[in-house]
Design a protein around this motif. Structure first.
Motif, PDB file in Angstrom:
ATOM      1  N   LEU A   1       0.780  -1.170  -0.045  1.00 20.59           N
ATOM      2  CA  LEU A   1      -0.020   0.096  -0.063  1.00 20.59           C
ATOM      3  C   LEU A   1       0.867   1.265   0.006  1.00 20.59           C
ATOM      4  N   ARG A   2       1.984   1.190   0.690  1.00 18.50           N
ATOM      5  CA  ARG A   2       2.862   2.416   0.501  1.00 18.50           C
ATOM      6  C   ARG A   2       3.603   2.727  -0.646  1.00 18.50           C
ATOM      7  N   LEU A   3       3.896   1.527  -1.150  1.00 18.76           N
ATOM      8  CA  LEU A   3       4.558   1.809  -2.596  1.00 18.76           C
ATOM      9  C   LEU A   3       3.503   2.225  -3.466  1.00 18.76           C
ATOM     10  N   THR A   4       2.223   1.664  -3.540  1.00 14.62           N
ATOM     11  CA  THR A   4       1.158   2.018  -4.515  1.00 14.62           C
ATOM     12  C   THR A   4       1.025   3.549  -4.076  1.00 14.62           C
ATOM     13  N   LEU A   5       0.804   3.989  -3.091  1.00 14.76           N
ATOM     14  CA  LEU A   5       0.397   5.330  -2.655  1.00 14.76           C
ATOM     15  C   LEU A   5       1.711   6.465  -3.150  1.00 14.76           C
ATOM     16  N   LYS A   6       2.788   5.905  -3.077  1.00 13.57           N
ATOM     17  CA  LYS A   6       3.955   6.598  -3.549  1.00 13.57           C
ATOM     18  C   LYS A   6       3.978   6.863  -5.113  1.00 13.57           C
ATOM     19  N   GLU A   7       3.601   5.712  -5.701  1.00 13.45           N
ATOM     20  CA  GLU A   7       3.578   5.821  -7.168  1.00 13.45           C
ATOM     21  C   GLU A   7       2.447   6.496  -7.670  1.00 13.45           C
ATOM     22  N   LEU A   8       1.424   6.528  -6.878  1.00 17.14           N
ATOM     23  CA  LEU A   8       0.058   7.435  -7.421  1.00 17.14           C
ATOM     24  C   LEU A   8       0.470   8.953  -7.307  1.00 17.14           C
ATOM     25  N   PHE A   9       1.127   9.218  -6.158  1.00 17.87           N
ATOM     26  CA  PHE A   9       1.445  10.473  -5.888  1.00 17.87           C
ATOM     27  C   PHE A   9       2.267  10.993  -6.735  1.00 17.87           C
ATOM     28  N   ALA A  10       3.380  10.084  -7.188  1.00 17.39           N
ATOM     29  CA  ALA A  10       4.369  10.674  -8.298  1.00 17.39           C
ATOM     30  C   ALA A  10       3.522  10.663  -9.495  1.00 17.39           C
ATOM     31  N   GLY A  11       2.269  10.117  -9.747  1.00 17.93           N
ATOM     32  CA  GLY A  11       2.020  10.362 -11.158  1.00 17.93           C
ATOM     33  C   GLY A  11       2.231   9.025 -11.942  1.00 17.93           C
ATOM     34  N   LYS A  12       2.733   7.952 -11.489  1.00 11.46           N
ATOM     35  CA  LYS A  12       3.090   6.623 -12.110  1.00 11.46           C
ATOM     36  C   LYS A  12       1.471   5.950 -12.397  1.00 11.46           C
ATOM     37  N   THR A  13       1.238   5.321 -13.560  1.00  8.88           N
ATOM     38  CA  THR A  13       0.400   4.489 -13.955  1.00  8.88           C
ATOM     39  C   THR A  13       0.657   3.682 -15.067  1.00  8.88           C
ATOM     40  N   PRO A  14       0.465   2.383 -14.913  1.00  9.10           N
ATOM     41  CA  PRO A  14       0.016   1.714 -13.950  1.00  9.10           C
ATOM     42  C   PRO A  14       0.737   1.526 -12.862  1.00  9.10           C
ATOM     43  N   THR A  15       0.388   1.211 -11.613  1.00 12.63           N
ATOM     44  CA  THR A  15       1.095   1.004 -10.392  1.00 12.63           C
ATOM     45  C   THR A  15       2.037  -0.441 -10.507  1.00 12.63           C
ATOM     46  N   THR A  16       2.862  -0.600  -9.714  1.00  7.15           N
ATOM     47  CA  THR A  16       3.550  -1.986  -9.582  1.00  7.15           C
ATOM     48  C   THR A  16       2.753  -3.044  -9.311  1.00  7.15           C
TER      49      THR A  16
END
Length: 199
Positions: free
Chosen positions: A159-174
Motif C-alpha cells: 500500500l505504501r509503494l502504491t501510494l508513493k507511485e500514485l502521488f508521483a503520477g505513475k500509472t499503472p502501479t507496480t
C-alpha cells in the motif's frame, strides 16, 4: 303423532379401582395413543435438545479462542504463546514517517516479510484445525503458510509503494488494484478482530 325415541348407551369411565379388562377397546386405544404421543414427544425433545447441545459445544470449540487464549488479565497467542508485554508510544517523525526521506526509505526497506513463510506438516495442521495449504515444493507432506503479522507488513509495504507511485503520477502501479484492495481488507480484518482499546 308418533315420537321416535332414540336409545343411547352409556359406558362408565374407569375408576382407579377398575382393571383394564373391563375397558372398552376404544378407551384402551386412546390411552395407548396418548402414551405413544408422549413417548414420541419426549424422544423428539431429547433428540432436539441433544442436537442443540452438540451444536453449542461445536460453536464454542470453533470460536476464535483457538487463536488467542486469555490467561487472567494477560493475553497470549495460541500457537507460540507470545504475550503483548512491550509498551509502545505513537511517535511523530519516527523512522517510518521521518522528515528525512532517506531514513524513511531505509526503514521501510529493512522490513522483511519473507521470514513469515513457514512449511507445516499436514499432521500438525490437521491437529490444530488449519485448512490444507499450497504444497511445499520440497516436501509434499507439508503446506506453505504465512504468519499473519508478516502478511500485515507485506500489505503495508504494498500500500505504501502504491501510494508513493500514485502521488508521483505513475500509472499503472507496480501492484494491481486487486492486490491493494485485498491488503486493505486484510488489514481491516486485523483491526476489527484484534482491536486494541489501549488509550
Amino acid at each position: 303423532m308418533t315420537s321416535k325415541s332414540k336409545s343411547y348407551e352409556y359406558a362408565m369411565l374407569m375408576s382407579d379401582d377398575d382393571s383394564e379388562e373391563g375397558q372398552s377397546p376404544s378407551i384402551r386405544r386412546r390411552q395407548d395413543l396418548r402414551w405413544h404421543s408422549w413417548a414420541l414427544r419426549g424422544a423428539l425433545y431429547l433428540v432436539v435438545g441433544g442436537s442443540l447441545l452438540l451444536n453449542i459445544v461445536q460453536f464454542i470449540r470453533w470460536l476464535p479462542s483457538k487463536r488467542t487464549i486469555v490467561l487472567g488479565d494477560r493475553s497470549v497467542t495460541a500457537y507460540a504463546h507470545l504475550s503483548w508485554t512491550k509498551p509502545g508510544e505513537f511517535e511523530h517523525n519516527g523512522i517510518y514517517d521521518n522528515a528525512n526521506s532517506t531514513v524513511t526509505e531505509e526503514a521501510w526497506e529493512s522490513l522483511r516479510y519473507d521470514l513469515g513463510s513457514i512449511a507445516l506438516s499436514d499432521v500438525y495442521t490437521e491437529a490444530i484445525g488449519l485448512p490444507k495449504a499450497q504444497r511445499f515444493p520440497w516436501d509434499q507432506s507439508k503446506g506453505l503458510y504465512f504468519l499473519n503479522g508478516y502478511h500485515g507488513v507485506h500489505c503495508l509495504k504494498i500500500l505504501r509503494l502504491t501510494l508513493k507511485e500514485l502521488f508521483a503520477g505513475k500509472t499503472p502501479t507496480t501492484f494491481h488494484q486487486g492486490h491493494s484492495t485485498h491488503c486493505l481488507e486484510a488489514l481491516l480484518q486485523d483491526v476489527l478482530c484484534f482491536a486494541d482499546d489501549t488509550l
